[in-house]
Design a protein around this motif. Structure first.
Motif, PDB file in Angstrom:
ATOM      1  N   UNK A 271     107.832 107.794  18.444  1.00 27.34           N
ATOM      2  CA  UNK A 271     107.979 107.685  16.993  1.00 27.34           C
ATOM      3  C   UNK A 271     108.483 106.300  16.590  1.00 27.34           C
ATOM      4  N   UNK A 272     108.486 105.367  17.522  1.00 28.47           N
ATOM      5  CA  UNK A 272     109.037 104.030  17.319  1.00 28.47           C
ATOM      6  C   UNK A 272     108.457 103.334  16.091  1.00 28.47           C
ATOM      7  N   UNK A 273     109.331 102.657  15.339  1.00 30.50           N
ATOM      8  CA  UNK A 273     108.901 101.903  14.159  1.00 30.50           C
ATOM      9  C   UNK A 273     108.172 100.619  14.513  1.00 30.50           C
ATOM     10  N   UNK A 274     108.395 100.123  15.731  1.00 30.97           N
ATOM     11  CA  UNK A 274     107.847  98.809  16.088  1.00 30.97           C
ATOM     12  C   UNK A 274     107.037  98.871  17.392  1.00 30.97           C
ATOM     13  N   UNK A 275     106.342  99.987  17.588  1.00 33.04           N
ATOM     14  CA  UNK A 275     105.559 100.104  18.817  1.00 33.04           C
ATOM     15  C   UNK A 275     104.321  99.223  18.752  1.00 33.04           C
ATOM     16  N   UNK A 276     103.855  98.806  19.904  1.00 32.32           N
ATOM     17  CA  UNK A 276     102.615  98.034  20.040  1.00 32.32           C
ATOM     18  C   UNK A 276     101.680  98.847  20.917  1.00 32.32           C
ATOM     19  N   UNK A 277     100.531  99.214  20.369  1.00 31.32           N
ATOM     20  CA  UNK A 277      99.634 100.111  21.069  1.00 31.32           C
ATOM     21  C   UNK A 277      98.523  99.392  21.806  1.00 31.32           C
ATOM     22  N   UNK A 278      98.196  99.908  22.971  1.00 29.01           N
ATOM     23  CA  UNK A 278      97.037  99.410  23.705  1.00 29.01           C
ATOM     24  C   UNK A 278      95.771  99.970  23.056  1.00 29.01           C
ATOM     25  N   UNK A 279      94.764  99.114  22.925  1.00 34.85           N
ATOM     26  CA  UNK A 279      93.522  99.516  22.279  1.00 34.85           C
ATOM     27  C   UNK A 279      93.450  99.147  20.815  1.00 34.85           C
ATOM     28  N   UNK A 280      94.479  98.470  20.302  1.00 36.36           N
ATOM     29  CA  UNK A 280      94.524  98.149  18.871  1.00 36.36           C
ATOM     30  C   UNK A 280      94.893  96.687  18.619  1.00 36.36           C
ATOM     31  N   UNK A 281      94.748  95.841  19.641  1.00 32.12           N
ATOM     32  CA  UNK A 281      95.162  94.449  19.522  1.00 32.12           C
ATOM     33  C   UNK A 281      93.957  93.513  19.536  1.00 32.12           C
ATOM     34  N   UNK A 282      94.169  92.275  19.123  1.00 34.96           N
ATOM     35  CA  UNK A 282      93.093  91.281  19.104  1.00 34.96           C
ATOM     36  C   UNK A 282      92.565  91.085  20.519  1.00 34.96           C
TER      37      UNK A 282
ATOM     38  N   UNK B 211     100.107 103.457  32.115  1.00 38.00           N
ATOM     39  CA  UNK B 211     101.178 102.922  31.273  1.00 38.00           C
ATOM     40  C   UNK B 211     101.118 103.518  29.875  1.00 38.00           C
ATOM     41  N   UNK B 212     102.272 103.547  29.237  1.00 37.83           N
ATOM     42  CA  UNK B 212     102.409 104.016  27.861  1.00 37.83           C
ATOM     43  C   UNK B 212     102.230 102.842  26.911  1.00 37.83           C
ATOM     44  N   UNK B 213     102.194 103.136  25.621  1.00 36.60           N
ATOM     45  CA  UNK B 213     102.290 102.073  24.629  1.00 36.60           C
ATOM     46  C   UNK B 213     103.681 101.423  24.756  1.00 36.60           C
ATOM     47  N   UNK B 214     103.810 100.240  24.213  1.00 33.33           N
ATOM     48  CA  UNK B 214     105.116  99.581  24.308  1.00 33.33           C
ATOM     49  C   UNK B 214     105.982  99.933  23.107  1.00 33.33           C
ATOM     50  N   UNK B 215     107.187 100.423  23.398  1.00 30.23           N
ATOM     51  CA  UNK B 215     108.135 100.797  22.358  1.00 30.23           C
ATOM     52  C   UNK B 215     109.304  99.818  22.383  1.00 30.23           C
ATOM     53  N   UNK B 216     109.950  99.636  21.234  1.00 28.06           N
ATOM     54  CA  UNK B 216     110.951  98.572  21.124  1.00 28.06           C
ATOM     55  C   UNK B 216     112.236  98.888  21.880  1.00 28.06           C
ATOM     56  N   UNK B 217     112.591 100.188  21.995  1.00 28.06           N
ATOM     57  CA  UNK B 217     113.818 100.572  22.685  1.00 28.06           C
ATOM     58  C   UNK B 217     115.076 100.382  21.863  1.00 28.06           C
ATOM     59  N   UNK B 218     114.953  99.892  20.630  1.00 28.54           N
ATOM     60  CA  UNK B 218     116.125  99.548  19.828  1.00 28.54           C
ATOM     61  C   UNK B 218     116.203 100.269  18.488  1.00 28.54           C
ATOM     62  N   UNK B 219     115.094 100.805  17.994  1.00 27.32           N
ATOM     63  CA  UNK B 219     115.106 101.441  16.676  1.00 27.32           C
ATOM     64  C   UNK B 219     115.775 102.816  16.753  1.00 27.32           C
ATOM     65  N   UNK B 220     115.951 103.456  15.626  1.00 24.16           N
ATOM     66  CA  UNK B 220     116.616 104.762  15.544  1.00 24.16           C
ATOM     67  C   UNK B 220     115.922 105.797  16.430  1.00 24.16           C
ATOM     68  N   UNK B 221     114.576 105.812  16.400  1.00 27.50           N
ATOM     69  CA  UNK B 221     113.832 106.827  17.142  1.00 27.50           C
ATOM     70  C   UNK B 221     113.864 106.572  18.645  1.00 27.50           C
ATOM     71  N   UNK B 222     113.899 105.320  19.040  1.00 27.32           N
ATOM     72  CA  UNK B 222     114.014 104.998  20.466  1.00 27.32           C
ATOM     73  C   UNK B 222     115.432 105.240  20.978  1.00 27.32           C
TER      74      UNK B 222
ATOM     75  N   UNK C 116     118.391 106.496  19.355  1.00 35.17           N
ATOM     76  CA  UNK C 116     119.205 107.646  18.965  1.00 35.17           C
ATOM     77  C   UNK C 116     118.468 108.964  19.198  1.00 35.17           C
ATOM     78  N   UNK C 117     117.271 109.077  18.664  1.00 34.92           N
ATOM     79  CA  UNK C 117     116.516 110.316  18.793  1.00 34.92           C
ATOM     80  C   UNK C 117     115.901 110.500  20.181  1.00 34.92           C
ATOM     81  N   UNK C 118     115.805 109.413  20.953  1.00 33.24           N
ATOM     82  CA  UNK C 118     115.163 109.461  22.273  1.00 33.24           C
ATOM     83  C   UNK C 118     113.736 109.981  22.154  1.00 33.24           C
ATOM     84  N   UNK C 119     113.045 109.543  21.107  1.00 35.98           N
ATOM     85  CA  UNK C 119     111.641 109.878  20.881  1.00 35.98           C
ATOM     86  C   UNK C 119     110.871 108.579  20.660  1.00 35.98           C
ATOM     87  N   UNK C 120     110.702 107.776  21.724  1.00 31.37           N
ATOM     88  CA  UNK C 120     110.113 106.448  21.544  1.00 31.37           C
ATOM     89  C   UNK C 120     108.706 106.457  20.969  1.00 31.37           C
TER      90      UNK C 120
END
Length: 369
Positions: free
Chosen positions: A116-127, A97-108, A110-114
């Motif tokens: 680069x998402x502004x609101x991504x949530x990464x695996x390995x960096x959470x509580x 699986x990939x990191x989770x991307x919001x699918x709604x920001x400009x990069x997700x 419009x640019x189709x470059x998720x």
């Protein structure tokens, strides 16, 4: 299979501190979440930088590290039906699986470059309570995370590198081929012989390069590069002078230099050095420069040879999918399982990470099968 109430996980309590083994409650799976029993969890350069605090993160430990993971499904949320390619999912399927991307920001959107998402949530960096790191017996794949099934003919060892290095290289090659394609017979210089460099070598060879030269080390990695299709290698621990390396590359390329260089070392001065390996009108694909360290650089290096420079960092689930298909197709010709050079238990986390820092292992993994 019965699912336990708790599982063991490696936890980084704070930067520059030893890892701890903690018992973490396994949360209830709902929505389109997935609970995965981990098979292998790869140790990436990001994990090393995370431990010493040299990577810029908007939040602080404790974390369960690990973002390149392969395992099988033990519980599916009622809303999860299929993977990114539309293949139906069921318990027992191996996935990545990939990191989770919001699918709604400009990069997700419009640019189709998720990635680069502004609101991504990464695996390995959470509580730790979120159970979203690969250095654990189980991982919770959260809602709206895109996943892909692993082809049956790939072993865990052959597939694990897709979790970070291979999908990043695939993303770079997609960008390369869309910008200035590698032509059949072109000569390629790969700078670096870590996982990024090895996968770049493999992609170049399979894209029709006439000759691939790997500049890296130590010798064991260069021996592996030959098995993966490298025509020539230059050992940086033997040939320590950059001018001498350039001389060797020129001799190997008829005095002109390469049509393509791929920077995979992550060593900042290597960026400036790479231009010395290039012919005029060539291309420079930069994949390895992940730290903000500065170097002195003359922009004339670009204009003087009319070099096309392409930078590419990270990837998304599309590149996981393509990378798995690619490895599935070439595994009988190239020993891609050699990427994994050491296996550790969770209790050996500090030893495993130290082995990567010291360069003893190409790819160390936690084996939880």
């Amino acid at each position: 299979m019965s699912i336990p109430k708790i599982c063991r996980a490696v936890v980084l309590p704070d930067y520059n501190q030893p890892y701890e083994i903690q018992d973490i409650a396994i949360p209830e799976i709902k929505g389109d979440e997935i609970l995965v029993k981990v098979h292998l969890a790869g140790i990436c350069g990001t994990d090393l930088h995370q431990k010493d605090g040299s990577i810029a993160l908007p939040f602080k430990p404790p974390f369960i590290p690990g973002h390149e993971t392969i395992g099988h499904i033990v519980a599916l949320g009622p809303d999860r039906k299929h993977d990114v390619a539309g293949a139906p999912l069921q318990e027992g399927d191996r996935i990545m699986w990939a990191h989770r991307f919001c699918g709604e920001c400009y990069y997700c959107a419009v640019m189709r470059m998720p990635f680069m998402c502004n609101r991504n949530i990464g695996y390995g960096f959470s509580h730790p309570k979120e159970l979203m790191g690969g250095f654990a017996e189980y991982v919770r794949v959260m809602n709206r995370t895109e996943v892909v099934k692993v082809p049956d003919n790939l072993t865990d060892e052959e597939a694990i590198g897709v979790g970070c290095a291979m999908r990043s290289v695939m993303s770079g090659f997609v960008k390369l081929q869309a910008t200035k394609p590698l032509l059949l017979g072109d000569t390629v210089v790969v700078q670096g012989s870590g996982p990024i460099g090895m996968y770049a070598l493999l992609c170049a060879v399979c894209s029709g390069a006439g000759k691939v030269i790997v500049v890296g080390g130590p010798q064991g990695r260069l021996d592996m590069a030959k098995k993966w299709g490298a025509a020539e290698t230059i050992d940086i621990f033997t040939v320590t002078d950059h001018a001498e390396r350039v001389k060797l590359v020129m001799e190997m390329t008829g005095g002109r230099g390469a049509e393509l260089a791929i920077e995979c070392s992550g060593f900042p001065p290597a960026f400036e050095q790479g231009f010395s390996f290039l012919d005029r009108g060539s291309t420079y694909l930069v994949l390895g420069q992940t730290t903000p360290k500065k170097i002195e650089f003359a922009p004339f290096n670009i204009l003087g040879k009319n070099v096309t420079v392409i930078g590419s960092g990270s990837a998304d689930i599309v590149h996981f999918y393509r990378a798995l298909k690619f490895l599935s197709a070439i595994r009988d010709k190239y020993p891609v399982g050699l990427m994994v050079t050491a296996k550790y238990k969770l209790e050996q986390a500090d030893e495993a990470v130290d082995s990567m820092i010291e360069g003893k292992d190409m790819k160390a993994v936690f084996d939880l099968r």
